[in-house]
Design an enzyme around this catalytic site. Structure first.
Site, mmCIF file in Angstrom:
data_model
loop_
_atom_site.group_PDB
_atom_site.id
_atom_site.type_symbol
_atom_site.label_atom_id
_atom_site.label_comp_id
_atom_site.label_asym_id
_atom_site.label_seq_id
_atom_site.Cartn_x
_atom_site.Cartn_y
_atom_site.Cartn_z
ATOM 1 N N GLU A 188 0.818 -1.216 0.000
ATOM 2 C CA GLU A 188 0.000 0.000 0.000
ATOM 3 C C GLU A 188 0.850 1.263 0.000
ATOM 4 O OE1 GLU A 188 -2.849 -0.236 -0.861
ATOM 5 O OE2 GLU A 188 -3.224 -2.326 -0.419
ATOM 6 N N HIS A 222 -4.898 -5.790 -11.356
ATOM 7 C CA HIS A 222 -4.355 -6.764 -10.407
ATOM 8 C C HIS A 222 -3.954 -8.059 -11.102
ATOM 9 C CE1 HIS A 222 -6.856 -4.042 -7.980
ATOM 10 N NE2 HIS A 222 -5.906 -4.205 -7.083
ATOM 11 N N HIS A 226 2.325 2.253 -3.265
ATOM 12 C CA HIS A 226 1.463 3.012 -4.175
ATOM 13 C C HIS A 226 1.738 4.505 -4.027
ATOM 14 C CE1 HIS A 226 -1.062 0.132 -6.195
ATOM 15 N NE2 HIS A 226 -1.473 -0.431 -5.077
#
Length: 553
Positions: free
Chosen positions: A368, A455, A371
């Site tokens: 995360e 994804h 990102h």
């Protein structure tokens, strides 16, 4: 932000012109300095001339200010038109003194989406080259729209409804932009649809509409998805802060990272975790909305990620400015995801199925926050092949964090989300050695890769990274068995994870742009390998071989 796994419906949407944000899916605490992290892979530690230099926040700010002051001259030097201006986004300096400045562009005062570029300069200040997201000249016949903004807004809402939204509402007008992401610049509107997606993830659906014809040109998702006794990493050392007689989950040694409790809410910051005796969590899953264990994992993941980037690349925080993001846990009710959001500059974690499987494992945390790194460097558009590269970058660096932490309870591997049991049967979310084992990801590039959910299209780059690091064929690493195939049946010899990470980071920060696809990612990583290790070196040739092995030629 992006979800950790793919979703199917969206609901309760509202319009907002916001900045982009990403998600992970298609116990007793001893305070004080955190325990030293021991990298599992210690190769490639010798200084490299083209490796990034670790800059203090002040030094970086000075470089940004200098480059902005010279922006007009730079625009003229690289041949931009009179209506174009450059705005500095980031500056990197290499060990040998070379400087790489990443710019956003405006045209007649309008932001140019897909117009980002990087100017490469030697230590003496001579321009050595320019990497552009789009090669076309930025020019449009008129900056006066032929359709009303309301029409663009209506189209964006329709796109959201078609994606499964149960309700929509507008609270901000679309903005005029120049859209250059497809190669031919046109005047357009950008509308951002906010609210919530079907699984409770915040929504930032960007819709680009041609301001002359009203045709939808592009869309992408801005949300990118995914001593305390932790649930996944055992007993860990955390840095906390004593305020009066109460301890706070506040790490002042890493840019001021704080961990908050949303207590099932889906908005706001929440309340800062505090404790009377500085002993946090139980190490066991709990459905309580005040449970500290998920917070321990989140805080530990944040510090491990900070340390990984600083130790491995000399990067001082997600923005490279010495300032930490913050974390929020207990988001929503049985929310099975985690996400990064640029608009709050924060990480958010759901508690998973039955509120007892929080998505706070180490590789998820690293995924995360990476990102955020991508957003503040290449800014890879979260759609098509560039979106797959965005997701893969988070998987690659999340894996790097896991190996770097060298945690006995969560050993490094090339599996993504293996601790969180997202599938309910003990299998990981993704496999880097053979991505197709998850049933949807691509092992190799094809002309249809761009049509996959990001994804799943990420599988091509994940497979490349595994092959570059470890090579093809069967092997066992840290007790996990792998057997990585190749597109052509060729044999690939790996160069080690440490070198592979250096090459990917160099490419991301120096050669990738918002529109980079797999073909240009091959070019960018070869440029990175040449800069770091030399053109024609073993490392350079391995990069070429690994890309060929996933059918990127």
């Amino acid at each position: 932000m992006t979800p950790l796994y793919t979703r199917h419906k969206r609901s309760t949407l509202a319009i907002a012109t916001a900045v982009a944000a990403g998600a992970l899916l298609a116990t007793g605490l001893t305070t004080g300095p955190a325990a030293a992290q021991t990298p599992a892979d210690t190769t490639a530690k010798a200084p490299l001339a083209a490796a990034p230099l670790q800059l203090s926040a002040g030094a970086r700010a000075s470089l940004v200010e200098e480059r902005q002051a010279d922006a007009t001259e730079t625009a003229q030097e690289i041949g931009l038109g009179a209506k174009e201006k450059l705005v500095v986004k980031d500056v990197l300096k290499d060990t040998d003194g070379s400087v790489h400045t990443r710019y956003e562009r405006t045209y007649a005062g309008l932001p140019v989406l897909g117009g980002d570029l990087i100017v490469h300069q030697s230590a003496t200040g001579a321009t050595r080259g320019v990497t552009k997201a789009v090669k076309a000249t930025i020019k449009v016949a008129s900056v006066k729209p032929q359709i009303a903004a309301a029409k663009a807004e209506k189209q964006a809402l329709t796109v959201a409804k078609d994606a499964g939204s149960a309700a929509t509402a507008a609270d901000a007008a679309p903005r005029k932009v120049i859209w250059a992401g497809d190669g031919t610049p046109v005047l357009a509107y950008e509308t951002v649809v906010g609210g919530l997606q079907d699984d409770g993830t915040p929504n930032q659906l960007h819709v680009i509409t041609d301001a002359a014809s009203g045709k939808k040109l592009y869309e992408y998702q801005g949300i990118e998805t995914g001593t305390g006794k932790s649930l996944y990493s055992g007993t860990v050392t955390l840095n906390t802060t004593l305020s009066g007689s109460t301890y706070q989950l506040y790490d002042t040694t890493r840019g001021g990272h704080k961990t908050y409790n949303l207590a099932r809410s889906t908005s706001g910051t929440g309340s800062l975790f505090t404790d009377a005796d500085d002993t946090w969590g139980t190490g066991a899953a709990s459905s309580s909305s005040t449970d500290q264990t998920a917070a321990v994992d989140a805080a530990y993941g944040a510090q491990a990620t900070w340390d990984f980037y600083k130790s491995t690349f000399g990067r001082n925080g997600i923005k490279n400015n010495g300032v930490a993001a913050y974390s929020r846990v207990h988001y929503g009710n049985a929310y099975v995801n985690a996400f990064w959001d640029d608009s709050c500059f924060c990480m958010t974690y759901g508690d998973g199925s039955s509120n007892t499987h929080p998505l706070t494992s180490l590789d998820v945390a690293g995924h995360e926050m990476s990102h955020g790194v991508t957003s503040n460097t290449a800014g890879l558009n979260y759609s098509g092949e560039s979106g797959g590269l965005n997701e893969a970058t988070s998987d690659i660096f999340g894996t790097g964090v896991e190996f770097y932490a060298n945690n006995a309870s969560d050993v490094g591997d090339y599996l993504i989300g293996e601790k969180i049991n997202i599938n309910g049967n003990g299998t990981p979310l993704r496999y880097m050695d053979q991505p197709s084992k998850d049933g949807a990801s691509a092992n190799y590039w094809s002309s249809t890769t761009k049509n996959l959910d990001v994804h799943y299209s990420s599988g091509v780059a994940n497979h490349f990274f595994y092959l570059l690091s470890e090579g093809s064929g069967a092997k066992t690493i840290n007790g996990v068995s792998y057997n990585s195939p190749t597109y052509s049946g060729s044999t690939v010899t790996g160069i080690g994870r440490a070198k592979a990470l250096q090459i990917w980071y160099k490419a991301l920060t120096t050669y990738f742009t918002s529109t980079t696809n797999y073909k240009s990612a091959r070019t960018g990583t070869l440029s990175a390998a040449a800069a770091l290790y030399g053109s024609g070196s073993t490392e350079y040739n391995a990069v070429a071989s690994a890309w060929t092995a996933v059918n990127v030629t």
